[in-house]
Design a protein around this motif. Sequence first.
Motif, PDB file in Angstrom:
ATOM      1  N   ALA A  56      35.231   5.311 -38.015  1.00  8.35           N
ATOM      2  CA  ALA A  56      34.543   4.143 -38.561  1.00  8.35           C
ATOM      3  C   ALA A  56      35.086   3.741 -39.936  1.00  8.35           C
ATOM      4  N   LEU A  57      35.645   4.699 -40.674  1.00  7.04           N
ATOM      5  CA  LEU A  57      36.094   4.421 -42.036  1.00  7.04           C
ATOM      6  C   LEU A  57      37.579   4.117 -42.142  1.00  7.04           C
ATOM      7  N   ALA A  58      38.394   4.773 -41.341  1.00  9.52           N
ATOM      8  CA  ALA A  58      39.843   4.659 -41.480  1.00  9.52           C
ATOM      9  C   ALA A  58      40.362   3.320 -40.967  1.00  9.52           C
ATOM     10  N   ASP A  59      41.369   2.778 -41.686  1.00  8.69           N
ATOM     11  CA  ASP A  59      42.062   1.607 -41.156  1.00  8.69           C
ATOM     12  C   ASP A  59      42.671   1.979 -39.808  1.00  8.69           C
ATOM     13  N   ASP A  60      42.870   1.005 -38.956  1.00  5.65           N
ATOM     14  CA  ASP A  60      43.304   1.241 -37.577  1.00  5.65           C
ATOM     15  C   ASP A  60      44.522   2.150 -37.497  1.00  5.65           C
TER      16      ASP A  60
ATOM     17  N   ASP B 248      33.356  12.611 -58.540  1.00  5.50           N
ATOM     18  CA  ASP B 248      33.336  11.612 -59.610  1.00  5.50           C
ATOM     19  C   ASP B 248      32.352  10.496 -59.309  1.00  5.50           C
ATOM     20  N   VAL B 249      32.333  10.060 -58.070  1.00  2.89           N
ATOM     21  CA  VAL B 249      31.426   9.011 -57.615  1.00  2.89           C
ATOM     22  C   VAL B 249      30.726   9.525 -56.372  1.00  2.89           C
ATOM     23  N   VAL B 250      29.409   9.326 -56.303  1.00  2.00           N
ATOM     24  CA  VAL B 250      28.621   9.846 -55.193  1.00  2.00           C
ATOM     25  C   VAL B 250      27.896   8.687 -54.514  1.00  2.00           C
ATOM     26  N   LEU B 251      28.266   8.417 -53.270  1.00  2.00           N
ATOM     27  CA  LEU B 251      27.609   7.409 -52.452  1.00  2.00           C
ATOM     28  C   LEU B 251      26.759   8.120 -51.401  1.00  2.00           C
ATOM     29  N   ALA B 252      25.629   7.538 -51.039  1.00  2.00           N
ATOM     30  CA  ALA B 252      24.715   8.210 -50.117  1.00  2.00           C
ATOM     31  C   ALA B 252      24.223   7.249 -49.050  1.00  2.00           C
ATOM     32  N   LEU B 253      24.087   7.758 -47.834  1.00  2.00           N
ATOM     33  CA  LEU B 253      23.535   6.960 -46.751  1.00  2.00           C
ATOM     34  C   LEU B 253      22.016   6.945 -46.863  1.00  2.00           C
TER      35      LEU B 253
ATOM     36  N   PRO C  47      25.436   2.286 -43.581  1.00  2.00           N
ATOM     37  CA  PRO C  47      26.606   2.675 -42.777  1.00  2.00           C
ATOM     38  C   PRO C  47      27.542   1.515 -42.472  1.00  2.00           C
ATOM     39  N   GLU C  48      26.999   0.357 -42.179  1.00  2.00           N
ATOM     40  CA  GLU C  48      27.845  -0.783 -41.822  1.00  2.00           C
ATOM     41  C   GLU C  48      28.612  -1.331 -43.029  1.00  2.00           C
ATOM     42  N   GLU C  49      28.224  -0.949 -44.236  1.00  2.00           N
ATOM     43  CA  GLU C  49      28.910  -1.409 -45.436  1.00  2.00           C
ATOM     44  C   GLU C  49      29.790  -0.331 -46.056  1.00  2.00           C
ATOM     45  N   LEU C  50      29.775   0.864 -45.466  1.00  2.00           N
ATOM     46  CA  LEU C  50      30.446   1.994 -46.100  1.00  2.00           C
ATOM     47  C   LEU C  50      31.959   1.822 -46.155  1.00  2.00           C
ATOM     48  N   ARG C  51      32.556   1.346 -45.094  1.00  2.00           N
ATOM     49  CA  ARG C  51      34.021   1.208 -45.071  1.00  2.00           C
ATOM     50  C   ARG C  51      34.499   0.276 -46.182  1.00  2.00           C
ATOM     51  N   GLU C  52      33.865  -0.884 -46.297  1.00  2.00           N
ATOM     52  CA  GLU C  52      34.266  -1.845 -47.323  1.00  2.00           C
ATOM     53  C   GLU C  52      33.998  -1.297 -48.721  1.00  2.00           C
TER      54      GLU C  52
END
Length: 446
Positions: free
Chosen positions: A13-17, A165-170, A209-214
Amino acid sequence: MAERRSARAVVTALADDATFAELSTPIRQSRPDGPLAWPGYDDSRARAAERTGEQESVVCGTARVGGTRAVLIAFEFGFLGGSLGERTGDRLEAAYAYARERRCPVVPLIATGGSRMQEGMLALTQLQRVARQSALTREAGLAQVAVLRDPTTGGGWATLGAGADVVLALPGAQVGFAGSRVRPADADPTAYTAEAQVAAGAADALVRPEELRETLGRWLRLLTCPSTTPAPPPEPLGETAVLPATGWDAVRRARSPQRPRAAAYLDAYFTDRVAISGDRCGGTDPEGMLCGFGTHEGRTVAYAAQTGTATRPAGYRTAARLIRLADRLGIPVLTLVDTPGAANDAEAERQGAGAAIADLFGAVASARTPVTTLVIGEGGSGGALALAAPGNTWATPDSYFSVIAPELAAAILKRPPRQVESTADQLRIRPQDLVELGVIRGTVGG
Protein backbone atom coordinates in the motif's frame (compact mmCIF):
# COMPACT_ATOMS: atom_id res chain seq x y z
CA MET A 1 -9.15 -0.85 17.02
CA ALA A 2 -7.32 -0.03 13.80
CA GLU A 3 -7.38 -2.50 10.91
CA ARG A 4 -4.62 -5.11 11.23
CA ARG A 5 -3.13 -5.61 7.78
CA SER A 6 -0.31 -8.00 7.04
CA ALA A 7 3.23 -6.71 6.72
CA ARG A 8 3.28 -7.23 2.96
CA ALA A 9 -0.12 -5.61 2.51
CA VAL A 10 1.16 -2.53 4.32
CA VAL A 11 4.32 -2.42 2.21
CA THR A 12 2.32 -2.84 -0.98
CA ALA A 13 0.00 0.00 0.00
CA LEU A 14 2.91 2.37 0.66
CA ALA A 15 5.54 1.53 -1.95
CA ASP A 16 5.56 3.08 -5.41
CA ASP A 17 4.62 0.49 -8.03
CA ALA A 18 7.04 -2.45 -8.32
CA THR A 19 9.79 -0.78 -6.30
CA PHE A 20 9.84 -2.98 -3.18
CA ALA A 21 12.83 -5.30 -2.99
CA GLU A 22 13.20 -7.51 0.07
CA LEU A 23 16.60 -7.56 1.75
CA SER A 24 18.48 -10.81 2.12
CA THR A 25 17.87 -12.59 5.42
CA PRO A 26 20.77 -13.11 7.85
CA ILE A 27 21.27 -16.80 8.66
CA ARG A 28 21.51 -17.84 12.30
CA GLN A 29 22.29 -21.42 13.36
CA SER A 30 19.08 -23.13 14.44
CA ARG A 31 18.73 -24.57 17.93
CA PRO A 32 15.91 -26.93 18.91
CA ASP A 33 13.11 -24.87 20.45
CA GLY A 34 15.26 -21.77 20.52
CA PRO A 35 17.96 -20.50 22.89
CA LEU A 36 16.01 -21.56 26.01
CA ALA A 37 14.91 -24.95 24.64
CA TRP A 38 11.36 -23.79 25.33
CA PRO A 39 9.07 -26.80 24.80
CA GLY A 40 6.87 -26.35 21.74
CA TYR A 41 8.57 -23.18 20.50
CA ASP A 42 9.53 -24.72 17.15
CA ASP A 43 5.95 -25.86 16.66
CA SER A 44 4.67 -22.36 17.43
CA ARG A 45 7.04 -20.87 14.88
CA ALA A 46 6.01 -23.42 12.28
CA ARG A 47 2.32 -22.67 12.79
CA ALA A 48 3.02 -18.95 12.58
CA ALA A 49 4.93 -19.45 9.33
CA GLU A 50 2.13 -21.52 7.84
CA ARG A 51 -0.49 -18.98 8.86
CA THR A 52 1.35 -15.87 7.61
CA GLY A 53 3.69 -17.15 4.94
CA GLU A 54 6.59 -15.46 6.74
CA GLN A 55 9.62 -16.91 8.49
CA GLU A 56 9.96 -14.09 11.02
CA SER A 57 7.98 -11.26 12.55
CA VAL A 58 9.49 -8.55 10.30
CA VAL A 59 9.79 -8.04 6.57
CA CYS A 60 12.62 -5.70 5.58
CA GLY A 61 13.32 -4.20 2.20
CA THR A 62 13.80 -1.08 0.12
CA ALA A 63 11.19 0.82 -1.84
CA ARG A 64 10.40 4.23 -3.20
CA VAL A 65 7.66 6.04 -1.33
CA GLY A 66 6.48 9.14 -3.13
CA GLY A 67 9.67 9.00 -5.17
CA THR A 68 12.08 8.78 -2.22
CA ARG A 69 14.01 5.57 -1.67
CA ALA A 70 13.78 4.26 1.89
CA VAL A 71 14.34 1.13 3.94
CA LEU A 72 10.99 -0.24 5.14
CA ILE A 73 10.74 -2.42 8.25
CA ALA A 74 7.24 -3.94 8.36
CA PHE A 75 6.12 -6.00 11.36
CA GLU A 76 3.92 -9.04 10.83
CA PHE A 77 1.68 -9.18 13.90
CA GLY A 78 0.29 -12.54 12.82
CA PHE A 79 3.73 -14.07 13.44
CA LEU A 80 3.82 -14.57 17.21
CA GLY A 81 2.29 -11.16 17.84
CA GLY A 82 5.04 -9.35 15.93
CA SER A 83 7.34 -10.11 18.83
CA LEU A 84 11.09 -9.53 18.80
CA GLY A 85 13.49 -12.43 19.09
CA GLU A 86 17.11 -13.03 18.12
CA ARG A 87 16.30 -13.56 14.45
CA THR A 88 14.16 -10.42 14.45
CA GLY A 89 17.14 -8.54 15.83
CA ASP A 90 19.34 -9.96 13.08
CA ARG A 91 16.97 -8.64 10.42
CA LEU A 92 16.59 -5.25 12.04
CA GLU A 93 20.35 -4.81 12.45
CA ALA A 94 20.94 -5.77 8.81
CA ALA A 95 18.23 -3.36 7.62
CA TYR A 96 19.69 -0.42 9.52
CA ALA A 97 23.21 -1.22 8.33
CA TYR A 98 21.96 -1.36 4.73
CA ALA A 99 20.25 2.03 5.20
CA ARG A 100 23.48 3.63 6.37
CA GLU A 101 25.50 2.06 3.58
CA ARG A 102 23.05 3.28 0.92
CA ARG A 103 22.20 6.60 2.68
CA CYS A 104 18.50 5.81 2.95
CA PRO A 105 15.97 6.98 5.55
CA VAL A 106 14.43 4.24 7.69
CA VAL A 107 10.67 3.69 8.05
CA PRO A 108 9.61 1.23 10.80
CA LEU A 109 5.99 0.14 10.22
CA ILE A 110 5.33 -1.17 13.71
CA ALA A 111 2.80 -3.72 14.92
CA THR A 112 4.22 -5.65 17.87
CA GLY A 113 3.33 -6.94 21.28
CA GLY A 114 6.89 -6.70 22.59
CA SER A 115 9.75 -9.10 23.23
CA ARG A 116 9.40 -12.87 22.69
CA MET A 117 9.09 -14.59 26.07
CA GLN A 118 10.12 -18.00 24.62
CA GLU A 119 13.62 -16.54 24.19
CA GLY A 120 13.77 -14.87 27.61
CA MET A 121 16.35 -12.19 28.26
CA LEU A 122 18.05 -12.90 24.94
CA ALA A 123 14.90 -11.57 23.30
CA LEU A 124 14.79 -8.52 25.54
CA THR A 125 18.39 -7.60 24.76
CA GLN A 126 17.45 -7.23 21.10
CA LEU A 127 16.13 -3.83 22.17
CA GLN A 128 19.71 -2.80 22.91
CA ARG A 129 20.73 -3.89 19.43
CA VAL A 130 17.88 -1.91 17.92
CA ALA A 131 18.67 1.15 20.03
CA ARG A 132 22.30 1.08 18.92
CA GLN A 133 21.36 0.75 15.25
CA SER A 134 18.94 3.64 15.60
CA ALA A 135 21.62 5.74 17.29
CA LEU A 136 24.19 4.96 14.59
CA THR A 137 21.67 5.87 11.92
CA ARG A 138 20.91 9.12 13.72
CA GLU A 139 24.61 9.94 13.92
CA ALA A 140 24.89 9.29 10.18
CA GLY A 141 22.40 12.10 9.55
CA LEU A 142 19.62 9.86 8.24
CA ALA A 143 15.97 10.34 9.08
CA GLN A 144 13.77 7.77 10.82
CA VAL A 145 10.00 8.07 10.39
CA ALA A 146 7.94 5.56 12.35
CA VAL A 147 4.37 4.51 11.63
CA LEU A 148 2.46 3.16 14.63
CA ARG A 149 0.06 0.40 13.63
CA ASP A 150 -2.15 -1.70 15.88
CA PRO A 151 -0.79 -2.62 18.34
CA THR A 152 2.48 -0.83 19.09
CA THR A 153 3.49 -1.84 22.58
CA GLY A 154 6.44 -2.88 24.72
CA GLY A 155 10.00 -2.55 23.51
CA GLY A 156 8.98 -1.99 19.91
CA TRP A 157 7.26 1.22 20.96
CA ALA A 158 10.09 2.19 23.31
CA THR A 159 12.79 1.83 20.62
CA LEU A 160 11.67 1.80 16.99
CA GLY A 161 8.58 3.91 17.66
CA ALA A 162 9.24 6.54 20.29
CA GLY A 163 12.90 6.71 19.28
CA ALA A 164 12.15 7.84 15.72
CA ASP A 165 12.59 11.42 14.53
CA VAL A 166 8.99 11.69 13.37
CA VAL A 167 6.18 9.50 14.69
CA LEU A 168 2.97 9.03 12.70
CA ALA A 169 0.12 6.94 14.09
CA LEU A 170 -2.94 5.24 12.65
CA PRO A 171 -6.18 6.34 14.34
CA GLY A 172 -7.49 3.84 16.88
CA ALA A 173 -4.21 1.96 17.20
CA GLN A 174 -3.27 0.65 20.64
CA VAL A 175 -0.02 2.41 21.55
CA GLY A 176 1.76 2.20 24.88
CA PHE A 177 4.63 0.62 26.72
CA ALA A 178 2.26 -1.70 28.58
CA GLY A 179 0.26 -4.13 26.49
CA SER A 180 -3.38 -4.89 27.24
CA ARG A 181 -2.59 -8.06 29.22
CA VAL A 182 0.05 -6.60 31.53
CA ARG A 183 -1.29 -3.17 32.49
CA PRO A 184 -3.19 -2.56 35.77
CA ALA A 185 -6.76 -3.84 35.73
CA ASP A 186 -8.14 -0.40 36.58
CA ALA A 187 -6.03 1.46 33.99
CA ASP A 188 -7.87 3.85 31.70
CA PRO A 189 -7.74 2.17 28.28
CA THR A 190 -7.93 5.52 26.47
CA ALA A 191 -4.43 6.35 27.76
CA TYR A 192 -3.01 3.52 25.65
CA THR A 193 -4.11 4.83 22.26
CA ALA A 194 -2.57 6.65 19.32
CA GLU A 195 -4.81 9.60 20.08
CA ALA A 196 -3.52 9.79 23.66
CA GLN A 197 0.11 9.61 22.54
CA VAL A 198 -0.40 12.51 20.13
CA ALA A 199 -2.12 14.53 22.86
CA ALA A 200 0.78 13.79 25.23
CA GLY A 201 3.41 14.89 22.73
CA ALA A 202 4.85 11.39 22.21
CA ALA A 203 3.68 11.17 18.59
CA ASP A 204 3.43 13.88 15.97
CA ALA A 205 0.20 13.22 14.11
CA LEU A 206 -2.66 10.86 13.38
CA VAL A 207 -2.76 9.80 9.74
CA ARG A 208 -5.63 7.87 8.20
CA PRO A 209 -4.60 4.72 6.28
CA GLU A 210 -5.79 6.12 2.96
CA GLU A 211 -3.61 9.21 3.46
CA LEU A 212 -0.52 7.43 4.76
CA ARG A 213 1.26 6.90 1.45
CA GLU A 214 1.03 10.56 0.44
CA THR A 215 1.87 11.83 3.93
CA LEU A 216 4.83 9.52 4.35
CA GLY A 217 6.10 10.43 0.89
CA ARG A 218 6.00 14.13 1.77
CA TRP A 219 7.89 13.55 5.01
CA LEU A 220 10.59 11.50 3.31
CA ARG A 221 11.04 14.06 0.55
CA LEU A 222 11.34 16.94 3.00
CA LEU A 223 13.73 15.17 5.36
CA THR A 224 16.14 14.07 2.64
CA CYS A 225 16.93 17.47 1.07
CA PRO A 226 19.88 19.02 2.94
CA SER A 227 21.15 22.50 2.14
CA THR A 228 23.92 24.74 3.44
CA THR A 229 22.32 28.01 2.30
CA PRO A 230 20.53 30.01 5.02
CA ALA A 231 16.80 30.46 4.68
CA PRO A 232 15.96 34.00 3.54
CA PRO A 233 13.76 35.98 5.94
CA PRO A 234 10.13 36.25 4.84
CA GLU A 235 8.77 39.46 3.38
CA PRO A 236 6.63 41.49 5.81
CA LEU A 237 2.88 41.00 5.60
CA GLY A 238 1.86 44.14 7.48
CA GLU A 239 -0.05 46.95 5.84
CA THR A 240 2.77 49.48 6.09
CA ALA A 241 6.53 49.48 5.63
CA VAL A 242 6.90 52.71 7.63
CA LEU A 243 8.95 52.21 10.78
CA PRO A 244 7.37 53.21 14.12
CA ALA A 245 7.92 56.77 15.25
CA THR A 246 8.21 55.99 18.96
CA GLY A 247 8.84 53.03 21.21
CA TRP A 248 5.24 52.95 22.32
CA ASP A 249 4.09 53.12 18.70
CA ALA A 250 6.18 49.97 18.07
CA VAL A 251 4.50 48.24 21.01
CA ARG A 252 1.04 49.32 19.91
CA ARG A 253 1.55 48.07 16.36
CA ALA A 254 3.03 44.75 17.49
CA ARG A 255 0.06 44.14 19.78
CA SER A 256 -2.56 45.05 17.21
CA PRO A 257 -5.11 42.25 16.64
CA GLN A 258 -4.97 43.05 12.92
CA ARG A 259 -1.24 42.31 12.63
CA PRO A 260 -0.44 39.11 10.65
CA ARG A 261 0.54 36.17 12.86
CA ALA A 262 2.80 33.15 12.36
CA ALA A 263 0.30 31.03 10.44
CA ALA A 264 -0.08 33.72 7.79
CA TYR A 265 3.69 34.04 7.43
CA LEU A 266 4.15 30.28 7.12
CA ASP A 267 1.38 30.00 4.53
CA ALA A 268 2.95 32.75 2.44
CA TYR A 269 6.50 31.40 2.77
CA PHE A 270 5.99 27.69 2.10
CA THR A 271 4.40 25.98 -0.87
CA ASP A 272 3.70 22.97 1.36
CA ARG A 273 4.57 22.03 4.93
CA VAL A 274 4.15 19.30 7.52
CA ALA A 275 4.12 19.73 11.28
CA ILE A 276 5.79 18.02 14.19
CA SER A 277 4.12 18.17 17.56
CA GLY A 278 5.16 17.46 21.11
CA ASP A 279 8.22 17.65 23.29
CA ARG A 280 8.52 13.87 23.88
CA CYS A 281 8.23 14.65 27.60
CA GLY A 282 4.45 14.59 27.92
CA GLY A 283 3.65 18.06 26.63
CA THR A 284 2.46 20.03 23.62
CA ASP A 285 1.97 23.75 22.98
CA PRO A 286 -0.14 23.93 19.81
CA GLU A 287 -1.41 27.41 20.67
CA GLY A 288 2.03 28.89 21.28
CA MET A 289 4.58 27.23 18.99
CA LEU A 290 4.30 25.88 15.44
CA CYS A 291 7.10 23.57 14.27
CA GLY A 292 7.74 21.51 11.18
CA PHE A 293 9.32 21.33 7.73
CA GLY A 294 8.25 22.91 4.48
CA THR A 295 9.26 23.69 0.92
CA HIS A 296 10.47 27.21 0.11
CA GLU A 297 11.61 27.96 -3.43
CA GLY A 298 12.19 24.28 -4.10
CA ARG A 299 14.19 23.36 -1.01
CA THR A 300 13.42 22.17 2.50
CA VAL A 301 13.42 24.64 5.39
CA ALA A 302 12.58 23.75 8.97
CA TYR A 303 10.52 26.22 10.98
CA ALA A 304 9.75 27.05 14.60
CA ALA A 305 7.29 29.90 15.02
CA GLN A 306 5.79 31.59 18.04
CA THR A 307 2.14 32.58 17.60
CA GLY A 308 1.82 35.74 19.68
CA THR A 309 0.89 34.07 22.96
CA ALA A 310 2.99 33.33 26.03
CA THR A 311 5.10 30.30 25.10
CA ARG A 312 4.73 27.20 27.30
CA PRO A 313 7.66 24.99 28.36
CA ALA A 314 6.50 22.26 25.96
CA GLY A 315 6.68 24.78 23.13
CA TYR A 316 10.31 25.58 23.87
CA ARG A 317 11.20 21.89 24.12
CA THR A 318 9.42 21.14 20.83
CA ALA A 319 11.34 23.94 19.12
CA ALA A 320 14.62 22.62 20.51
CA ARG A 321 13.73 19.16 19.23
CA LEU A 322 12.97 20.63 15.79
CA ILE A 323 16.25 22.55 15.60
CA ARG A 324 18.35 19.57 16.66
CA LEU A 325 16.64 17.34 14.09
CA ALA A 326 17.17 19.90 11.31
CA ASP A 327 20.79 20.25 12.40
CA ARG A 328 21.41 16.50 12.14
CA LEU A 329 19.80 16.35 8.72
CA GLY A 330 21.59 19.46 7.40
CA ILE A 331 18.39 21.44 6.84
CA PRO A 332 18.34 25.24 7.36
CA VAL A 333 15.99 26.66 9.98
CA LEU A 334 13.65 29.65 10.00
CA THR A 335 12.36 30.91 13.35
CA LEU A 336 9.61 33.49 13.83
CA VAL A 337 9.66 35.42 17.11
CA ASP A 338 6.32 36.64 18.42
CA THR A 339 5.56 36.36 22.11
CA PRO A 340 4.93 38.74 25.00
CA GLY A 341 7.23 36.40 26.89
CA ALA A 342 7.48 32.95 28.36
CA ALA A 343 4.51 31.65 30.32
CA ASN A 344 5.17 32.54 33.96
CA ASP A 345 2.31 30.91 35.83
CA ALA A 346 2.84 28.33 38.55
CA GLU A 347 2.12 25.43 36.20
CA ALA A 348 4.79 26.64 33.77
CA GLU A 349 7.30 26.63 36.63
CA ARG A 350 6.27 23.11 37.59
CA GLN A 351 6.76 22.07 33.96
CA GLY A 352 10.34 23.35 33.98
CA ALA A 353 10.11 26.69 32.17
CA GLY A 354 13.68 27.70 32.97
CA ALA A 355 15.17 24.39 31.88
CA ALA A 356 13.09 24.38 28.68
CA ILE A 357 14.23 27.88 27.72
CA ALA A 358 17.83 26.98 28.53
CA ASP A 359 17.53 23.92 26.31
CA LEU A 360 16.34 26.04 23.39
CA PHE A 361 19.12 28.58 23.90
CA GLY A 362 21.55 25.66 23.76
CA ALA A 363 20.00 24.15 20.63
CA VAL A 364 20.23 27.44 18.73
CA ALA A 365 23.74 28.19 20.01
CA SER A 366 25.12 24.79 19.02
CA ALA A 367 23.37 24.44 15.64
CA ARG A 368 25.75 23.95 12.72
CA THR A 369 22.98 24.37 10.18
CA PRO A 370 22.16 28.02 9.38
CA VAL A 371 19.36 29.58 11.45
CA THR A 372 17.46 32.68 10.29
CA THR A 373 15.11 34.63 12.55
CA LEU A 374 12.42 37.17 11.79
CA VAL A 375 10.73 39.11 14.60
CA ILE A 376 7.15 39.52 13.36
CA GLY A 377 5.49 40.98 16.46
CA GLU A 378 6.31 41.10 20.13
CA GLY A 379 9.81 40.19 21.26
CA GLY A 380 9.29 39.78 24.96
CA SER A 381 12.51 39.29 26.89
CA GLY A 382 14.36 35.95 27.17
CA GLY A 383 11.29 33.99 26.18
CA ALA A 384 11.63 35.53 22.73
CA LEU A 385 15.40 35.76 22.56
CA ALA A 386 15.76 31.98 23.07
CA LEU A 387 14.37 31.44 19.56
CA ALA A 388 16.49 34.14 17.91
CA ALA A 389 19.59 33.43 15.81
CA PRO A 390 22.67 35.35 16.98
CA GLY A 391 23.92 37.47 14.07
CA ASN A 392 21.08 36.58 11.71
CA THR A 393 17.94 38.10 13.19
CA TRP A 394 15.70 40.48 11.23
CA ALA A 395 12.55 42.40 12.13
CA THR A 396 9.36 43.59 10.46
CA PRO A 397 8.26 47.23 10.76
CA ASP A 398 5.39 46.22 13.08
CA SER A 399 7.54 44.54 15.72
CA TYR A 400 9.62 45.33 18.77
CA PHE A 401 12.22 43.52 20.90
CA SER A 402 12.72 44.42 24.54
CA VAL A 403 14.52 43.27 27.64
CA ILE A 404 11.18 43.69 29.43
CA ALA A 405 7.71 44.99 28.63
CA PRO A 406 7.56 48.78 29.09
CA GLU A 407 4.73 48.49 31.62
CA LEU A 408 6.74 46.11 33.76
CA ALA A 409 9.87 48.22 33.44
CA ALA A 410 7.96 51.27 34.67
CA ALA A 411 6.53 49.28 37.57
CA ILE A 412 9.95 47.99 38.61
CA LEU A 413 11.33 51.54 38.45
CA LYS A 414 8.31 52.74 40.49
CA ARG A 415 7.22 55.11 37.75
CA PRO A 416 3.57 56.18 37.39
CA PRO A 417 1.52 54.71 34.51
CA ARG A 418 1.78 57.97 32.55
CA GLN A 419 5.50 57.31 32.10
CA VAL A 420 5.09 53.93 30.41
CA GLU A 421 5.31 55.47 26.94
CA SER A 422 8.47 57.42 27.70
CA THR A 423 9.97 54.29 29.27
CA ALA A 424 9.35 52.48 25.99
CA ASP A 425 11.40 55.15 24.23
CA GLN A 426 14.21 54.82 26.76
CA LEU A 427 14.38 51.06 26.24
CA ARG A 428 15.06 51.61 22.51
CA ILE A 429 12.92 48.74 21.33
CA ARG A 430 11.97 49.90 17.80
CA PRO A 431 13.32 47.90 14.85
CA GLN A 432 15.53 50.80 13.77
CA ASP A 433 16.88 51.09 17.33
CA LEU A 434 17.76 47.41 17.32
CA VAL A 435 19.65 47.82 14.04
CA GLU A 436 21.59 50.76 15.42
CA LEU A 437 22.42 48.83 18.59
CA GLY A 438 23.64 45.84 16.54
CA VAL A 439 21.03 43.51 18.01
CA ILE A 440 19.52 42.64 14.62
CA ARG A 441 20.88 42.69 11.07
CA GLY A 442 18.15 44.80 9.59
CA THR A 443 14.49 45.26 8.85
CA VAL A 444 12.64 43.51 6.03
CA GLY A 445 10.52 45.23 3.43
CA GLY A 446 12.22 48.60 3.69
